[in-house]
Design a protein around this motif. Sequence first.
Motif, PDB file in Angstrom:
ATOM      1  N   THR A 120       0.831  -1.242  -0.108  1.00  8.53           N
ATOM      2  CA  THR A 120      -0.057  -0.134   0.030  1.00  8.53           C
ATOM      3  C   THR A 120       0.935   1.211  -0.073  1.00  8.53           C
ATOM      4  OG1 THR A 120      -1.867  -1.206   1.010  1.00  8.53           O
ATOM      5  CG2 THR A 120      -1.818   1.406   1.153  1.00  8.53           C
ATOM      6  N   ILE A 121       1.948   1.404   0.959  1.00  6.75           N
ATOM      7  CA  ILE A 121       2.596   2.314   1.047  1.00  6.75           C
ATOM      8  C   ILE A 121       3.443   2.529  -0.222  1.00  6.75           C
ATOM      9  CG2 ILE A 121       2.714   2.633   3.529  1.00  6.75           C
ATOM     10  CD1 ILE A 121       5.997   1.924   2.924  1.00  6.75           C
ATOM     11  N   VAL A 122       3.981   1.683  -0.887  1.00 10.15           N
ATOM     12  CA  VAL A 122       4.680   1.673  -2.153  1.00 10.15           C
ATOM     13  C   VAL A 122       3.919   2.235  -3.185  1.00 10.15           C
ATOM     14  CG1 VAL A 122       5.982   0.123  -4.069  1.00 10.15           C
ATOM     15  CG2 VAL A 122       6.399  -0.211  -1.391  1.00 10.15           C
ATOM     16  N   ASP A 123       2.731   1.689  -3.450  1.00 13.46           N
ATOM     17  CA  ASP A 123       1.654   1.933  -4.522  1.00 13.46           C
ATOM     18  C   ASP A 123       1.396   3.205  -4.452  1.00 13.46           C
ATOM     19  OD1 ASP A 123       1.791  -0.720  -5.518  1.00 13.46           O
ATOM     20  OD2 ASP A 123      -0.366  -1.244  -4.629  1.00 13.46           O
ATOM     21  N   ARG A 124       1.265   3.971  -3.036  1.00 10.87           N
ATOM     22  CA  ARG A 124       0.724   5.193  -2.801  1.00 10.87           C
ATOM     23  C   ARG A 124       1.900   6.328  -3.283  1.00 10.87           C
ATOM     24  NH1 ARG A 124      -2.363   4.859   2.976  1.00 10.87           N
ATOM     25  NH2 ARG A 124      -4.137   4.023   2.154  1.00 10.87           N
ATOM     26  N   ALA A 125       3.318   5.720  -2.744  1.00  9.99           N
ATOM     27  CA  ALA A 125       4.450   6.667  -3.325  1.00  9.99           C
ATOM     28  C   ALA A 125       4.641   6.723  -4.971  1.00  9.99           C
ATOM     29  CB  ALA A 125       5.557   6.019  -2.457  1.00  9.99           C
ATOM     30  N   VAL A 126       4.488   5.688  -5.394  1.00  9.98           N
ATOM     31  CA  VAL A 126       4.687   5.546  -7.004  1.00  9.98           C
ATOM     32  C   VAL A 126       3.436   6.276  -7.562  1.00  9.98           C
ATOM     33  CG1 VAL A 126       4.654   3.889  -8.939  1.00  9.98           C
ATOM     34  CG2 VAL A 126       5.782   3.511  -6.963  1.00  9.98           C
ATOM     35  N   ALA A 127       2.377   6.381  -7.111  1.00 13.87           N
ATOM     36  CA  ALA A 127       1.079   6.919  -7.783  1.00 13.87           C
ATOM     37  C   ALA A 127       1.446   8.616  -7.432  1.00 13.87           C
ATOM     38  CB  ALA A 127      -0.082   6.703  -7.047  1.00 13.87           C
ATOM     39  N   ALA A 128       1.831   9.143  -6.195  1.00 14.44           N
ATOM     40  CA  ALA A 128       2.085  10.326  -6.130  1.00 14.44           C
ATOM     41  C   ALA A 128       3.378  10.932  -6.940  1.00 14.44           C
ATOM     42  CB  ALA A 128       2.411  10.693  -4.675  1.00 14.44           C
ATOM     43  N   GLN A 129       4.341  10.143  -7.056  1.00 12.42           N
ATOM     44  CA  GLN A 129       5.463  10.334  -7.744  1.00 12.42           C
ATOM     45  C   GLN A 129       5.196  10.561  -9.211  1.00 12.42           C
ATOM     46  OE1 GLN A 129       8.668  10.424  -6.178  1.00 12.42           O
ATOM     47  NE2 GLN A 129       9.181  11.581  -7.466  1.00 12.42           N
ATOM     48  N   GLU A 130       4.249   9.657  -9.619  1.00 11.07           N
ATOM     49  CA  GLU A 130       4.029   9.886 -11.083  1.00 11.07           C
ATOM     50  C   GLU A 130       3.197  11.267 -11.171  1.00 11.07           C
ATOM     51  OE1 GLU A 130       2.240   6.404 -11.853  1.00 11.07           O
ATOM     52  OE2 GLU A 130       3.820   5.021 -12.137  1.00 11.07           O
ATOM     53  N   GLU A 131       2.223  11.379 -10.270  1.00  8.54           N
ATOM     54  CA  GLU A 131       1.465  12.549 -10.435  1.00  8.54           C
ATOM     55  C   GLU A 131       2.217  13.932 -10.125  1.00  8.54           C
ATOM     56  OE1 GLU A 131      -1.972  15.016  -7.678  1.00  8.54           O
ATOM     57  OE2 GLU A 131      -2.078  12.746  -7.741  1.00  8.54           O
ATOM     58  N   GLU A 132       3.288  13.963  -9.370  1.00  9.71           N
ATOM     59  CA  GLU A 132       4.224  14.998  -9.374  1.00  9.71           C
ATOM     60  C   GLU A 132       4.966  15.203 -10.530  1.00  9.71           C
ATOM     61  OE1 GLU A 132       5.616  18.108  -6.964  1.00  9.71           O
ATOM     62  OE2 GLU A 132       4.356  16.669  -6.001  1.00  9.71           O
ATOM     63  N   ALA A 133       5.350  14.159 -11.105  1.00 12.81           N
ATOM     64  CA  ALA A 133       6.322  14.239 -12.524  1.00 12.81           C
ATOM     65  C   ALA A 133       5.249  14.730 -13.361  1.00 12.81           C
ATOM     66  CB  ALA A 133       6.778  13.031 -12.750  1.00 12.81           C
ATOM     67  N   GLY A 134       4.064  14.364 -13.582  1.00 13.23           N
ATOM     68  CA  GLY A 134       3.229  14.966 -14.565  1.00 13.23           C
ATOM     69  C   GLY A 134       2.964  16.466 -14.393  1.00 13.23           C
ATOM     70  N   LYS A 135       2.855  16.784 -13.107  1.00 16.31           N
ATOM     71  CA  LYS A 135       2.817  18.460 -12.876  1.00 16.31           C
ATOM     72  C   LYS A 135       4.017  19.316 -13.320  1.00 16.31           C
ATOM     73  CE  LYS A 135      -0.079  17.943  -9.020  1.00 16.31           C
ATOM     74  NZ  LYS A 135      -0.122  18.279  -7.500  1.00 16.31           N
ATOM     75  N   LEU A 136       5.231  18.386 -13.369  1.00 19.88           N
ATOM     76  CA  LEU A 136       6.581  19.324 -13.648  1.00 19.88           C
ATOM     77  C   LEU A 136       6.801  19.120 -15.252  1.00 19.88           C
ATOM     78  CD1 LEU A 136       8.738  17.808 -10.777  1.00 19.88           C
ATOM     79  CD2 LEU A 136       7.527  20.075 -11.097  1.00 19.88           C
ATOM     80  N   GLU A 137       5.871  18.357 -15.877  1.00 22.81           N
ATOM     81  CA  GLU A 137       6.289  18.326 -17.279  1.00 22.81           C
ATOM     82  C   GLU A 137       6.256  19.653 -18.006  1.00 22.81           C
ATOM     83  OE1 GLU A 137       4.753  14.850 -20.022  1.00 22.81           O
ATOM     84  OE2 GLU A 137       3.423  14.029 -17.960  1.00 22.81           O
ATOM     85  N   VAL A 138       6.907  19.700 -19.002  1.00 25.43           N
ATOM     86  CA  VAL A 138       6.753  20.788 -19.780  1.00 25.43           C
ATOM     87  C   VAL A 138       6.062  20.549 -21.033  1.00 25.43           C
ATOM     88  CG1 VAL A 138       8.296  22.560 -21.209  1.00 25.43           C
ATOM     89  CG2 VAL A 138       9.227  21.516 -19.119  1.00 25.43           C
ATOM     90  N   LEU A 139       4.916  21.490 -21.218  1.00 25.12           N
ATOM     91  CA  LEU A 139       4.078  21.548 -22.121  1.00 25.12           C
ATOM     92  C   LEU A 139       4.741  22.221 -23.394  1.00 25.12           C
ATOM     93  CD1 LEU A 139       0.760  21.769 -20.372  1.00 25.12           C
ATOM     94  CD2 LEU A 139       1.897  19.639 -21.043  1.00 25.12           C
ATOM     95  N   PRO A 140       4.418  21.942 -24.574  1.00 25.77           N
ATOM     96  CA  PRO A 140       4.754  22.445 -25.836  1.00 25.77           C
ATOM     97  C   PRO A 140       4.006  23.957 -26.081  1.00 25.77           C
ATOM     98  CG  PRO A 140       3.675  20.757 -26.610  1.00 25.77           C
ATOM     99  CD  PRO A 140       3.883  20.462 -24.981  1.00 25.77           C
ATOM    100  N   VAL A 141       4.663  24.726 -26.419  1.00 26.74           N
ATOM    101  CA  VAL A 141       4.138  26.168 -26.793  1.00 26.74           C
ATOM    102  C   VAL A 141       3.251  26.232 -27.979  1.00 26.74           C
ATOM    103  CG1 VAL A 141       4.487  28.567 -27.187  1.00 26.74           C
ATOM    104  CG2 VAL A 141       5.933  27.111 -25.356  1.00 26.74           C
TER     105      VAL A 141
END
Length: 143
Positions: A120-141
């Motif tokens: 459970t803690i691993v799954d939550r950490a991985v999901a949170a990490q993926e969500e965090e990485a998604g927020k940091l993605e650079v979108l094309p202009v």
Amino acid sequence: MLGITLAILLQVSAVGDQPAQYDDAFKTAMETGKPMLVLVGTDWCPACVTMKQSIMPRLKRAGRLSGVVYTEVDADAQPRIAQRIMSGGGYPQLALYRKTKDGWRRQILIGVQSESTIQTIVDRAVAAQEEEAGKLEVLPVSQ
């Protein structure tokens, strides 16, 4: 000759199933951004032995730790590292580090943990990490 070959194969297969050394695991977590899971324990602690020899290997064999970088720290052999990771006394301690925009976040579990709790803690950490990485993605202009 067959005996020597068999001994080498057994040694290589045993090493391949071992957790990464702490420094290597830390470096990998920094480079990949994957959460890092650290088991801190001792050889004389029955609960630590259960975690190291039974619970964690089952999770690893089942592929349930593939989303994290996993390592173990022997508190007797590596006291400085263990002190930096641990939260108070008591063994074993399972520390999960996850990179956020504000730095690394740590979650500690003390004592023997069930496979489902660790999963459970691993799954939550991985999901949170993926969500965090998604927020940091650079979108094309757009043009």
